[in-house]
Design an enzyme around this catalytic site. Structure first.
Site, PDB file in Angstrom:
ATOM      1  N   ASN A 198      -4.721   6.729  -1.806  1.00  8.59           N
ATOM      2  CA  ASN A 198      -3.973   7.370  -0.725  1.00  8.59           C
ATOM      3  C   ASN A 198      -3.449   8.741  -1.126  1.00  8.59           C
ATOM      4  OD1 ASN A 198      -4.416   5.329   1.128  1.00  8.59           O
ATOM      5  ND2 ASN A 198      -2.599   4.181   0.521  1.00  8.59           N
ATOM      6  N   SER A 237       0.818  -1.214   0.000  1.00  3.63           N
ATOM      7  CA  SER A 237       0.000   0.000   0.000  1.00  3.63           C
ATOM      8  C   SER A 237       0.851   1.262   0.000  1.00  3.63           C
ATOM      9  CB  SER A 237      -0.919   0.019   1.226  1.00  3.63           C
ATOM     10  OG  SER A 237      -0.150  -0.003   2.422  1.00  3.63           O
TER      11      SER A 237
END
Length: 653
Positions: A194, A122
């Site tokens: 993100n 991530s």
């Protein structure tokens, strides 16, 4: 490489992400091996996914038994054994580059040369992970969101060397397991989701640190006025304040003082009992609508929109991909590009320019793509073009919608409510689009319409309450036209219900002419628990369909009823098993599609309007309708077909 070459999958890691990815992979019919370094890790992960499958089976959310799914899952601690026959390997190890290098180096030794090598990272660059292998073109990112079983989004990420064939195979595989993929075409830090959420968390933290707002003001405004599912600080406590801190540190970005203070004090959120809110000795997030105050929400949204401009302008993702990402990955009420177009990109640019001039902070510097759009007059909805184009209809003449998927095939207008991250909750924008579509579409080529929800959890779970908070009462009265437009649509409308059908969702289904549901679906009017009553004609249609006694039970108690009871009460035409759902719907649709259009239109009109008339007036309407139809070509065709023992071919004349 292609999807067809993927039969066996290996997942490396049995933690929350690893066992979740294993579970969804097996649910989709693939053989999968889950591997971790210690037997107890593997055992714990297997127990958790087995428990999850049992719960899904209890809720009728599996197409087969949990036992059948589990038979496709193998476990091991031996890496070579796990990946030897794998066509796709998904690494889900801790976020440590050295560790991932070790894993990928071994993978190149143990795997076939055609095996796709994916990482679920991530935060680490795909390109850097791929440095460990001599064939970086077959390395890609498949970033699932936590928990994988519930979250529909997967980011399919290119490294610098990733081939198109590998990325396309990964994309197709994600679709094959029932998830929604988006391409991330450049290996930027934060990928898509993100990248956008950074300012959502960071900017309010700067504002609180600088004494310009309170935590409660920020969260109350973003939730109750702007419709986000969770406040900035509430989200920080949930994910762990140290997580956001580490991401900013790794990126070399300045850390807001309040974030650093919490980390230094060990107050990291829910997991420590204290964060921005108190959880052990307090009530947790304690904000309400009255706390909103004068919080500068535009400052936060302008930064998110600016980051979206970066993603689009640099060719990382399209506006559609960005918006899909934030809706499915973050639960945003609408896409951030779409929101920018609604605000007006010139307003966003002006806000950023003022902040940049006042602070000289790099985070406020407008991206060149945003400047280019504004300079070209592409400032959003009012201008007809911004991130999206708004001028005119699509080539198919069905219009352009952002909350609806619309298709016309073989005379069937297929409409999907497209807000799966919010269980297809009805926002003002969605209702406006329903009203526009059903009031403006050319009905000449339409024989019937269907309405359903996207995702696999809900037709519609009701009104998007956050979208209506703070609205003027007169604005709320405008929700009814969307339901009336569906009711008055001159063609039969069928509601395809799979999952929750509650509140406004039930009212939309009631506005349709026919309703077919899966047995796992549930129905109810929870508005009474909010101090409200059903709108959109719900109280009246329920009474007419169910009778006073049962309608009042639903409305007064606010309870849910299952599909079997709904069918027994007359709320549904059919309640069927999920595996039979599509076939039953197809039978109904085929009858409507091939039926006589004029007769169906007249029948619908007479039956709808007759409910509000006296029996004498209703019979007069029926007689008039019968007489009108007697002179149509369709009646001649129907009569001839009957005499010739063949199926009629109605033309609607």
């Amino acid at each position: 490489m292609s999807l067809e070459s993927i039969d066996r999958v290996a997942v490396l890691g049995a933690g929350n992400m690893g066992h979740g990815i294993t579970e969804v992979t097996a649910m989709a019919g693939y053989d999968v091996t889950m591997r971790d370094i210690e037997p107890e890790y593997v055992e714990n992960g297997y127990e958790q996914l087995a428990w999850s499958l049992e719960k899904l089976e209890e809720k009728a959310l599996l197409e087969e038994s949990a036992e059948d799914v589990l038979e496709r899952i193998e476990t091991t601690t031996d890496l070579e054994e796990a990946v030897a026959d794998a066509d796709l390997v998904i690494e889900a190890a801790p976020e440590n580059l050295e560790l991932k290098h070790d894993i990928f180096s071994d993978l190149e030794t143990y795997c076939d040369s055609e095996t796709l090598l994916a990482t679920n990272t991530s935060s680490l660059p795909i390109t850097e992970i791929a440095e460990a292998v001599e064939t970086p073109e077959r390395v890609l990112g498949l970033h699932f969101f936590n928990p994988p079983v519930k979250m529909d989004l997967v980011e399919v990420i290119y490294g610098e060397e990733t081939s198109d064939a590998v990325a396309e195979a990964g994309y197709e595989w994600v679709e094959s397991i029932g998830k929604t993929p988006i391409y991330v075409r450049k290996d930027v830090r934060g990928f898509v989701v993100n990248t956008i959420v950074g300012p959502f968390g960071g900017e309010p933290a700067w504002m609180v640190s600088e004494g310009e707002a309170t935590i409660q003001e920020a969260d109350a405004t973003m939730v109750h006025e702007r419709g986000y599912p969770m406040g900035t600080f509430e989200l920080g406590d949930l994910t762990g304040i140290d997580v956001g801190y580490s991401v900013r540190k790794e990126a070399g970005d300045p850390v807001p003082p309040i974030v650093a203070e919490k980390v230094d004090a060990g107050e990291l959120g829910r997991k420590t009992g204290t964060g921005y809110y108190e959880y052990e000795d307090g009530d947790g997030p304690d904000y309400d609508p009255d706390d909103a105050g004068d919080f500068d929400w535009l400052r936060v949204e302008a930064r998110m929109i600016n980051r979206a401009a970066f993603l689009v302008g640099e060719g990382v993702a399209t506006p559609e991909e960005v918006d899909t990402g934030v809706k499915l990955g973050l639960g945003f009420p609408e896409g951030i590009c779409r929101r920018g177009d609604k605000l007006g990109l010139e307003t966003v640019l002006e806000k950023l320019e003022r902040l940049h001039e006042a602070t000289d902070a790099e985070r406020f510097e407008p991206h060149p793509y945003l400047e280019e759009l504004v300079a070209a007059g592409k400032t959003g909805e009012e201008a007809g073009e911004g991130f999206y184009e708004y001028d005119g209809d699509d080539d198919d003449g069905l219009g352009t919608y952002h909350n609806l998927n619309v298709d016309l095939e073989d005379g069937v207008l297929c409409v999907e409510l497209d807000r799966p991250s919010r269980l297809n909750a009805l926002s003002p924008d969605l209702l406006a689009e329903i009203d526009d579509l059903f009031s403006s579409v050319d009905v000449d080529g339409i024989r019937c319409a269907t309405i359903e929800g996207t995702g696999d959890r809900a037709f519609s779970a009701g009104a998007d309450v956050n979208s209506f908070v703070g609205a003027d009462p007169t604005d709320l009265m405008s929700v009814t036209p969307a339901f009336e437009t569906v009711t008055d649509f001159p063609r039969p409308v069928l509601a395809k219900i799979d999952g929750y059908c509650l509140g406004g969702g039930l009212e939309l289904a009631l506005a349709c002419d026919l309703r077919i549901a899966t047995e796992r679906s549930s129905f109810g009017c929870p508005e009474i628990d909010l101090g409200l009553i059903p709108g959109g004609g719900g109280t009246q249609r329920l009474t007419r369909i169910l009778g006073e006694t049962r309608a009042k039970e639903l409305v007064f108690r606010g309870n849910h009823i299952d599909a079997e009871r709904a069918a027994e009460w007359g709320l549904l035409n059919r309640a069927v098993a999920r595996e039979a759902f599509d076939d039953v719907v197809a039978e109904f649709v085929d009858d409507l599609r091939t039926g006589p259009p004029i007769a169906l239109e007249v029948a619908k009109k007479v039956m709808n309007e007759g409910q509000d008339a006296s029996i004498d007036a209703a019979l007069a309407m029926e007689s008039q309708g019968f007489g009108l139809l007697a002179s149509t070509d369709d009646v001649v065709e129907g009569t001839m077909a009957f005499a010739e023992d063949r199926e009629p071919e109605f033309e609607g004349t």
